[in-house]
Design an enzyme around this catalytic site. Sequence first.
Site, PDB file in Angstrom:
ATOM      1  CB  ILE A  14      40.442  48.404  29.809  1.00 42.30           C
ATOM      2  CG1 ILE A  14      40.121  49.683  30.555  1.00 42.30           C
ATOM      3  CG2 ILE A  14      40.697  48.672  28.337  1.00 42.30           C
ATOM      4  CD1 ILE A  14      41.239  50.702  30.493  1.00 42.30           C
ATOM      5  N   GLY A  15      38.284  46.933  32.109  1.00 47.16           N
ATOM      6  CA  GLY A  15      38.328  46.369  33.457  1.00 47.16           C
ATOM      7  C   GLY A  15      37.113  46.797  34.251  1.00 47.16           C
ATOM      8  N   GLY A  17      36.593  47.528  38.136  1.00 49.71           N
ATOM      9  CA  GLY A  17      37.168  47.607  39.477  1.00 49.71           C
ATOM     10  C   GLY A  17      36.076  47.345  40.503  1.00 49.71           C
ATOM     11  CB  SER A  18      36.154  47.403  44.202  1.00 50.43           C
ATOM     12  OG  SER A  18      37.518  47.077  44.108  1.00 50.43           O
ATOM     13  CE1 TYR A  19      34.358  50.026  46.466  1.00 44.60           C
ATOM     14  CE2 TYR A  19      36.490  50.827  45.788  1.00 44.60           C
ATOM     15  CZ  TYR A  19      35.690  50.202  46.710  1.00 44.60           C
ATOM     16  OH  TYR A  19      36.235  49.758  47.874  1.00 44.60           O
ATOM     17  CB  CYS A  22      38.099  50.678  33.726  1.00 41.01           C
ATOM     18  SG  CYS A  22      38.892  51.922  34.697  1.00 41.01           S
ATOM     19  CE  LYS A  37      36.377  52.275  39.207  1.00 39.32           C
ATOM     20  NZ  LYS A  37      37.273  51.174  38.973  1.00 39.32           N
ATOM     21  CG  ASP A 140      40.286  49.086  47.724  1.00 39.58           C
ATOM     22  OD1 ASP A 140      39.683  49.018  46.649  1.00 39.58           O
ATOM     23  OD2 ASP A 140      40.603  48.068  48.396  1.00 39.58           O
TER      24      ASP A 140
HETATM   25  C1  LIG Z   1      43.079  44.220  30.814  1.00 42.33           C
HETATM   26  N1  LIG Z   1      43.100  45.594  31.251  1.00 42.33           N
HETATM   27  C2  LIG Z   1      44.221  46.305  31.175  1.00 42.33           C
HETATM   28  O1  LIG Z   1      45.245  45.855  30.716  1.00 42.33           O
HETATM   29  C3  LIG Z   1      44.160  47.730  31.647  1.00 42.33           C
HETATM   30  C4  LIG Z   1      44.819  48.801  31.044  1.00 42.33           C
HETATM   31  C5  LIG Z   1      45.715  48.766  29.827  1.00 42.33           C
HETATM   32  N2  LIG Z   1      44.554  49.925  31.781  1.00 42.33           N
HETATM   33  C6  LIG Z   1      43.716  49.604  32.805  1.00 42.33           C
HETATM   34  C7  LIG Z   1      43.160  50.473  33.799  1.00 42.33           C
HETATM   35  C8  LIG Z   1      43.331  51.855  33.921  1.00 42.33           C
HETATM   36  C9  LIG Z   1      44.040  52.769  33.073  1.00 42.33           C
HETATM   37  O2  LIG Z   1      44.640  52.493  32.025  1.00 42.33           O
HETATM   38  N3  LIG Z   1      43.955  54.015  33.610  1.00 42.33           N
HETATM   39  C10 LIG Z   1      43.214  53.991  34.768  1.00 42.33           C
HETATM   40  C11 LIG Z   1      42.864  55.030  35.662  1.00 42.33           C
HETATM   41  C12 LIG Z   1      42.101  54.722  36.802  1.00 42.33           C
HETATM   42  C13 LIG Z   1      41.678  53.404  36.998  1.00 42.33           C
HETATM   43 CL1  LIG Z   1      40.706  53.066  38.406  1.00 42.33          CL
HETATM   44  C14 LIG Z   1      42.013  52.367  36.128  1.00 42.33           C
HETATM   45  C15 LIG Z   1      42.801  52.680  34.993  1.00 42.33           C
HETATM   46  C16 LIG Z   1      43.471  48.213  32.757  1.00 42.33           C
HETATM   47  C17 LIG Z   1      42.608  47.468  33.744  1.00 42.33           C
END
Ligand SMILES: CNC(=O)c1c(C)[nH]c(/C=C2\C(=O)Nc3ccc(Cl)cc32)c1C
Length: 278
Positions: A14-15, A17-19, A22, A37, A140
């Site tokens: 889903i992503g 991040g810098s480090y 996810c 993560k 950050d």
């Molecule tokens: C496209 N991605 C998203 O919509 C997205 C969703 C639905 N959730 C996230 C990210 C997190 C998320 O849902 N819980 C998290 C806990 C810690 C960190 Cl560093 C990131 C997340 C993201 C980036």
Amino acid sequence: MPSTLEDFEVLSTIGSGSYGTCKKIRRKKDGKILVWKEMEYGTMTESEKLMLVSEVNLLRELKHQHIVRYYDRIIDRSKTTIYIIMEYCDGGDLAQLISSSRRTGSFLDEEFIWKMLIQITSALKECHRRKNGKAVLHRDLKPANIFLDADKNVKLGDFGLARVLHHETSFAKTYVGTPYYMSPELVNNMSYNEKSDIWAMGCMLYELCALHPPFTASNQLDLNRKICVGDYSRIPLRYTDDLNAIISKLLRVEVHKRPSIEDVLHDSVVVRRIKRLE
Ligand SMILES: CNC(=O)c1c(C)[nH]c(/C=C2\C(=O)Nc3ccc(Cl)cc32)c1C
């Protein structure tokens, strides 16, 4: 009983991040949706690994409605990777929200921005409270590290690790962003402190209003100059003088004139807005 990788099913990425990366995961025993993560620590020195572990243990103690909940961590030594298991935030992050608002040309509602201000301040108050004599400074703060739950409530995430991963190998490899939120004291090579988080929060709230950061430039030298003289325009006129006033206080160049978290929460304008949201 500590978790193992086999206790979870990976659903999607889903992503990144810098480090690290996810991933959305499902806990097999009860079907609960979480994220982990993944962070590769193979290029870290022993002291940085110890710092990372102590940082994660410290962060796990932070239990607050507006801070992403840490559940557990798994260390896979065969892959020199740590998996930090955390709360799933359905609404994604503020960076996505700003990008879509910019794309559609639609400004965010003032009420939503006040809600972000109050909830982020509440989360930072918890971080800045001394725990075992040690404040957990975010280091950050940026839209990509502010997540939203299904009701668009703030979940502050991804913290404290910036200091650990600032070492040359992994930070240089992963750090790609322009430091738009760097505070004047950091530009002048002074140490990061609680007021630096306040400055970053001011930059973030400004960006929620204007859909661009307060300080922009085509090169680092110009950016540093603008930051150090506090050269930025008022937020769009659609927003009230009250909102402009509080953001201007957060963006005071002199550290001693910039409000603390407690000052923000006791600011008359903020108190009035908190009452409205209750
Ligand atoms: C496209 N991605 C998203 O919509 C997205 C969703 C639905 N959730 C996230 C990210 C997190 C998320 O849902 N819980 C998290 C806990 C810690 C960190 Cl560093 C990131 C997340 C993201 C980036």
